[in-house]
Scaffold this motif. Structure first.
Motif, PDB file in Angstrom:
ATOM      1  N   GLY A 186       5.085   5.004   0.950  1.00  0.00           N
ATOM      2  CA  GLY A 186       5.388   4.063  -0.120  1.00  0.00           C
ATOM      3  C   GLY A 186       6.668   3.305   0.176  1.00  0.00           C
ATOM      4  O   GLY A 186       7.138   3.265   1.325  1.00  0.00           O
ATOM      5  N   PRO A 187       7.263   2.664  -0.825  1.00  0.00           N
ATOM      6  CA  PRO A 187       8.496   1.903  -0.619  1.00  0.00           C
ATOM      7  C   PRO A 187       9.573   2.758   0.058  1.00  0.00           C
ATOM      8  O   PRO A 187       9.629   3.971  -0.141  1.00  0.00           O
ATOM      9  N   GLU A 188      10.423   2.110   0.842  1.00  0.00           N
ATOM     10  CA  GLU A 188      11.406   2.852   1.634  1.00  0.00           C
ATOM     11  C   GLU A 188      12.675   3.192   0.864  1.00  0.00           C
ATOM     12  O   GLU A 188      13.524   3.927   1.381  1.00  0.00           O
ATOM     13  N   ASP A 189      12.814   2.670  -0.339  1.00  0.00           N
ATOM     14  CA  ASP A 189      13.998   3.018  -1.113  1.00  0.00           C
ATOM     15  C   ASP A 189      13.614   3.174  -2.574  1.00  0.00           C
ATOM     16  O   ASP A 189      12.454   3.035  -2.938  1.00  0.00           O
ATOM     17  N   GLY A 190      14.606   3.464  -3.402  1.00  0.00           N
ATOM     18  CA  GLY A 190      14.357   3.695  -4.818  1.00  0.00           C
ATOM     19  C   GLY A 190      14.079   5.162  -5.099  1.00  0.00           C
ATOM     20  O   GLY A 190      14.000   6.000  -4.196  1.00  0.00           O
ATOM     21  N   ASN A 214      -5.147   2.579   2.841  1.00  0.00           N
ATOM     22  CA  ASN A 214      -4.198   1.461   2.778  1.00  0.00           C
ATOM     23  C   ASN A 214      -3.855   1.074   1.343  1.00  0.00           C
ATOM     24  O   ASN A 214      -3.670  -0.116   1.029  1.00  0.00           O
ATOM     25  N   ILE A 215      -3.788   2.067   0.484  1.00  0.00           N
ATOM     26  CA  ILE A 215      -3.417   1.818  -0.900  1.00  0.00           C
ATOM     27  C   ILE A 215      -1.909   1.608  -0.974  1.00  0.00           C
ATOM     28  O   ILE A 215      -1.124   2.417  -0.476  1.00  0.00           O
ATOM     29  N   SER A 216      -1.508   0.519  -1.580  1.00  0.00           N
ATOM     30  CA  SER A 216      -0.089   0.202  -1.721  1.00  0.00           C
ATOM     31  C   SER A 216       0.464   0.937  -2.935  1.00  0.00           C
ATOM     32  O   SER A 216      -0.018   0.752  -4.060  1.00  0.00           O
ATOM     33  N   LEU A 217       1.464   1.778  -2.705  1.00  0.00           N
ATOM     34  CA  LEU A 217       2.047   2.554  -3.803  1.00  0.00           C
ATOM     35  C   LEU A 217       3.211   1.808  -4.438  1.00  0.00           C
ATOM     36  O   LEU A 217       4.008   1.186  -3.751  1.00  0.00           O
TER      37      LEU A 217
END
Length: 437
Positions: free
Chosen positions: A80-84, A142-145
């Motif tokens: 998933g996203p690399e930060d947060g 390839n589901i975008s989280l």
């Protein structure tokens, strides 16, 4: 929402495509004897746990995840996203040691009649991999989280979770998450635990009647073998082992040994008679005045797991898992009030109870997913077990054992149903999609 429902409906097909690879990876992890050992270079909890961590990081890279680790204590696979902020799943790859109660090979994965056998298949390698593979199946599509997720690999849960403070010094805890190391449905509360040893000095020479006393004793289980030799006559006691948090499932040999010794003379006989009246065959502490209970977590649970003679002292060890609305002080004050003269108490380890808000949104959603996937009641529960949820903020226990499954871990021929492994993987797949998709 309809798109997510369609994705979930494809789980069986996705699982079937990868199941052989999953089982191969599962076998490789079980084959690592990741029992806690002596600290050595870059292996704070021994070579076995370090090897398991290295394997999981290597596997995670092969599956295409970002990886990281802290101090050779806790590693992770991330997607998933690399930060947060991130959602966390925290399991452990260390296992308890093996004794001579196995018919299967403990450090291999045996699949027989829909059952996996091997040390750690349930506690906790199988469930940890189920969560990792669930995330892999999401990634494979390839589901975008919308949010970051970490599957975290601990290495010291069985010996007291000494790995987690190292992690928290360097990394933020998850905003929410679960550990797949307890039972279903979701667990919002864990009882307090106190493990202690009581010692009594024998000063009148009466210990001379006992030539030898021993057995296979460990705090993780109630023993199935002990012996005592009195005036050159040896008596063996055989029973049935069970984990220390399931004393009602054991045929504990210690009450039999205590009864045999309770007719001895002097202070020795007095102590064993006290044990016979106050503790032997007691699982709720009633004869000690410890039969506390509450609506959330039921009654206190008492497990006597060891008796030893050291020099001129007799010591016995027990653990108590007490209801979440009581304190350790209340428990120990009552226990001390029942002691006979000369008894002293040492606390071996202590965990206060922990209770999370069972009305949190994600807990409601996960409970419903569990209920929809299994057809079983998803109402949150409490447990007698001790998990990483006590050490890692914002974590609750969720799986892997299904209702009615007790007394499996820490014993010979530890097992996990293949169909249950698939079901828990689907539950985790659906929950991660619901939280992150």
């Amino acid at each position: 929402m309809n798109e997510l429902k369609k994705i979930r409906s494809d789980f069986q097909e996705l699982f079937d495509q990868s199941k052989d690879e999953f089982i191969t990876d599962f076998r490789k992890l079980v084959q690592i004897p990741s029992v806690n050992g002596n600290k050595t270079f870059e292996a704070p909890f021994g070579i076995g746990p370090k090897r398991a961590l290295e394997y999981l990081l290597e596997l995670s890279s092969k599956l295409g995840f970002r990886t990281g680790q802290v101090a050779n204590c806790v590693g992770w696979a991330e997607y998933g996203p690399e930060d947060g902020d991130y959602f966390g799943v925290l399991g452990h790859s260390d296992v308890v040691d093996v004794v001579d109660d196995w018919t299967m090979s403990p450090f291999d994965l045996t699949l027989k009649d829909d059952y996996f056998y091997g040390r750690g298949v349930l506690d906790n390698k199988g469930p940890l991999l189920a969560s990792l593979f669930a995330l892999y199946l999401i990634k494979k599509q390839n589901i975008s989280l919308k949010k970051r997720v970490r599957i975290m690999f601990g290495t010291d849960e069985e010996m007291g979770s000494r790995d987690i403070p190292y992690f928290l010094k360097k990394e933020k805890p998850p905003y929410a998450g679960f550990t797949p190391d307890c039972k279903f449905p979701i667990v919002y509360g864990e009882r307090g635990i106190v493990d202690l040893t009581v010692t009594k000095s024998i000063t009148d020479g009466s210990l001379e009647e006992i030539d030898e006393l021993g057995g296979v004793f460990d705090r993780s289980f109630l023993p199935d073998y002990a012996f005592v030799t009195i005036n050159d006559k040896k008596t063996d006691f055989h029973g049935k082992k069970a984990p220390s948090n399931a004393p009602d499932m054991a045929d504990n040999v210690l009450p039999k040994l205590i009864k045999c010794c309770s007719s001895l003379n002097g202070q020795t006989g007095e102590l064993f008679e006290w044990l016979n009246k106050k503790i032997a065959n007691q699982y709720n502490g009633e004869n000690l005045g410890l039969d506390f209970h509450d609506d959330d977590s039921g009654e206190l649970q008492l497990s006597l797991y060891s008796i030893k003679i050291i020099d001129d002292e007799i010591n016995f060890s027990l653990s108590m898992r007490y209801p979440v609305t009581f304190t350790e002080k209340t428990i120990l004050d009552q226990l001390n009030s029942q002691f006979i003269d000369g008894m002293t108490l040492t606390i071996n380890r202590s965990f206060p109870s922990t209770v999370k808000d069972k009305n949190l949104d994600y807990m409601h959603r996960f409970s419903k997913i569990y209920q929809d996937d299994t057809g079983l009641d998803g109402t949150p529960v409490t447990t007698t077990g001790a998990t990483y949820a006590r050490e890692m903020p914002n974590i609750v226990a969720f799986g892997p054992s299904f209702p009615g499954q007790k007394g499996i871990a820490h014993k010979g021929d530890e097992w996990l149903k293949y169909s249950d492994w698939q079901m828990m993987m689907q539950i985790y797949y659906d929950c991660l999609l619901d939280e992150l998709g």
